[in-house]
Design a protein around this motif. Sequence first.
Motif, short mmCIF file in Angstrom:
data_model
loop_
_atom_site.label_atom_id
_atom_site.label_comp_id
_atom_site.label_asym_id
_atom_site.label_seq_id
_atom_site.Cartn_x
_atom_site.Cartn_y
_atom_site.Cartn_z
N CYS A 48 4.04 8.53 3.06
CA CYS A 48 5.37 8.18 3.55
C CYS A 48 5.27 6.79 4.17
O CYS A 48 4.29 6.49 4.84
CB CYS A 48 5.78 9.21 4.60
SG CYS A 48 7.32 8.84 5.45
N PRO A 49 6.24 5.93 3.95
CA PRO A 49 6.15 4.58 4.53
C PRO A 49 6.37 4.57 6.04
O PRO A 49 6.14 3.56 6.68
CB PRO A 49 7.25 3.80 3.80
CG PRO A 49 8.23 4.84 3.38
CD PRO A 49 7.43 6.08 3.11
N PHE A 50 6.78 5.69 6.61
CA PHE A 50 6.98 5.79 8.05
C PHE A 50 5.81 6.55 8.66
O PHE A 50 5.31 7.51 8.09
CB PHE A 50 8.29 6.51 8.37
CG PHE A 50 9.50 5.81 7.83
CD1 PHE A 50 9.99 4.67 8.44
CD2 PHE A 50 10.12 6.28 6.70
CE1 PHE A 50 11.09 4.01 7.94
CE2 PHE A 50 11.23 5.63 6.17
CZ PHE A 50 11.71 4.48 6.80
N GLY A 51 5.39 6.12 9.83
CA GLY A 51 4.33 6.83 10.54
C GLY A 51 2.95 6.60 9.98
O GLY A 51 2.07 7.44 10.17
N LEU A 52 2.74 5.46 9.33
CA LEU A 52 1.41 5.15 8.81
C LEU A 52 0.43 5.01 9.98
O LEU A 52 0.78 4.47 11.03
CB LEU A 52 1.42 3.84 8.02
CG LEU A 52 2.27 3.81 6.74
CD1 LEU A 52 2.34 2.39 6.19
CD2 LEU A 52 1.72 4.76 5.70
N ILE A 53 -0.79 5.48 9.80
CA ILE A 53 -1.82 5.34 10.83
C ILE A 53 -2.07 3.85 11.08
O ILE A 53 -2.08 3.39 12.21
CB ILE A 53 -3.14 6.03 10.39
CG1 ILE A 53 -2.95 7.53 10.24
CG2 ILE A 53 -4.28 5.69 11.34
CD1 ILE A 53 -2.80 8.30 11.51
N GLU A 54 -2.28 3.10 10.01
CA GLU A 54 -2.43 1.64 10.12
C GLU A 54 -1.04 1.03 10.01
O GLU A 54 -0.52 0.85 8.93
CB GLU A 54 -3.38 1.11 9.03
CG GLU A 54 -3.51 -0.39 8.99
CD GLU A 54 -3.82 -1.04 10.33
OE1 GLU A 54 -2.93 -1.73 10.89
OE2 GLU A 54 -4.94 -0.84 10.82
N ARG A 55 -0.46 0.77 11.16
CA ARG A 55 0.96 0.38 11.23
C ARG A 55 1.24 -0.99 10.61
O ARG A 55 2.39 -1.29 10.31
CB ARG A 55 1.42 0.41 12.67
CG ARG A 55 1.33 1.80 13.28
CD ARG A 55 1.88 1.89 14.66
NE ARG A 55 3.21 1.36 14.84
CZ ARG A 55 4.35 1.95 14.50
NH1 ARG A 55 4.30 3.13 13.92
NH2 ARG A 55 5.51 1.40 14.71
N ASN A 56 0.24 -1.82 10.41
CA ASN A 56 0.48 -3.17 9.93
C ASN A 56 0.41 -3.30 8.40
O ASN A 56 0.58 -4.40 7.87
CB ASN A 56 -0.51 -4.15 10.56
CG ASN A 56 -0.25 -4.31 12.04
OD1 ASN A 56 0.89 -4.21 12.50
ND2 ASN A 56 -1.31 -4.55 12.81
N VAL A 57 0.16 -2.21 7.71
CA VAL A 57 0.13 -2.28 6.24
C VAL A 57 1.51 -2.74 5.77
O VAL A 57 2.53 -2.12 6.11
CB VAL A 57 -0.21 -0.91 5.60
CG1 VAL A 57 -0.01 -0.95 4.09
CG2 VAL A 57 -1.62 -0.50 5.94
N PRO A 58 1.57 -3.85 5.02
CA PRO A 58 2.87 -4.31 4.52
C PRO A 58 3.51 -3.27 3.59
O PRO A 58 2.83 -2.65 2.79
CB PRO A 58 2.53 -5.58 3.75
CG PRO A 58 1.19 -6.01 4.25
CD PRO A 58 0.49 -4.75 4.64
N ILE A 59 4.82 -3.10 3.75
CA ILE A 59 5.57 -2.14 2.92
C ILE A 59 6.50 -2.93 2.02
O ILE A 59 7.26 -3.77 2.48
CB ILE A 59 6.37 -1.18 3.80
CG1 ILE A 59 5.41 -0.37 4.69
CG2 ILE A 59 7.22 -0.24 2.94
CD1 ILE A 59 6.09 0.44 5.76
N ILE A 60 6.40 -2.66 0.74
CA ILE A 60 7.24 -3.32 -0.25
C ILE A 60 8.10 -2.26 -0.91
O ILE A 60 7.59 -1.25 -1.41
CB ILE A 60 6.38 -4.05 -1.31
CG1 ILE A 60 5.53 -5.14 -0.64
CG2 ILE A 60 7.26 -4.64 -2.41
CD1 ILE A 60 4.52 -5.78 -1.56
N VAL A 61 9.41 -2.46 -0.91
CA VAL A 61 10.34 -1.55 -1.55
C VAL A 61 10.78 -2.19 -2.86
O VAL A 61 11.37 -3.26 -2.86
CB VAL A 61 11.55 -1.24 -0.65
CG1 VAL A 61 12.52 -0.30 -1.35
CG2 VAL A 61 11.09 -0.66 0.68
N CYS A 62 10.47 -1.53 -3.96
CA CYS A 62 10.83 -2.05 -5.29
C CYS A 62 12.29 -1.74 -5.57
O CYS A 62 12.79 -0.68 -5.19
CB CYS A 62 9.96 -1.43 -6.35
SG CYS A 62 8.21 -1.84 -6.21
N ASP A 63 12.94 -2.67 -6.26
CA ASP A 63 14.33 -2.40 -6.65
C ASP A 63 14.43 -2.23 -8.15
O ASP A 63 13.52 -2.34 -8.87
CB ASP A 63 15.27 -3.50 -6.18
CG ASP A 63 14.92 -4.88 -6.74
OD1 ASP A 63 13.98 -4.99 -7.54
OD2 ASP A 63 15.58 -5.84 -6.36
#
Length: 190
Positions: free
Chosen positions: A175-190
């Motif tokens: 899940c992109p929320f609540g990652l243990i490593e909070r700084n991992v960049p999240i990319i949402v594809c369109d």
Amino acid sequence: MCRLCGFAGHRREMSEAEKEERRLRSLKLRMATMSAKLAELEATQRAQEARKRITSDLMNSGIMSYKFWEVPSHYYDLSLEERAVLLQAHKSQLCKSILFENTACSHNNVDDATDSKYYCVVVQYQAKINTTMLKAHIHALREPSDRLSKNSFNLQLAQEDKSLELSGYGHNAICPFGLIERNVPIIVCD
């Protein structure tokens, strides 16, 4: 038949070895039952911890409206249409999150979205991730004069143990929320 009285209904006395074997079988069965219960409790605890992390992350992000769905264990055996019905959603709304490792990255940092060792990518189930376009997107995040070489990017699925370590979620559960490593960049594809 009993050698002393001739009666065929006597139970034979168990030898000490047979008694010990019976005790061992009983003990093994109890241990297997306890092990299964412990695994179930651990899974429940992990799910509760994940729910707390997700809730905290959502609230800290200002997202106040959300809903958790508990799905049956055979959820991933269902078709996308069946999953959508179960979640009361449209098939096009179903997404998955995947942790990618940039194997060409020379460090292990995740603090810079333009040069991270790992990326969490959210994509619709129906879509395929085009890693060439994904690399081009990450490459273009920097100003042209400051861009890294295109050879600085080689995105591969992260190993399952590393994915668990960074995300806190197991296989098919990122899940992109609540990652243990909070700084991992999240990319949402369109």
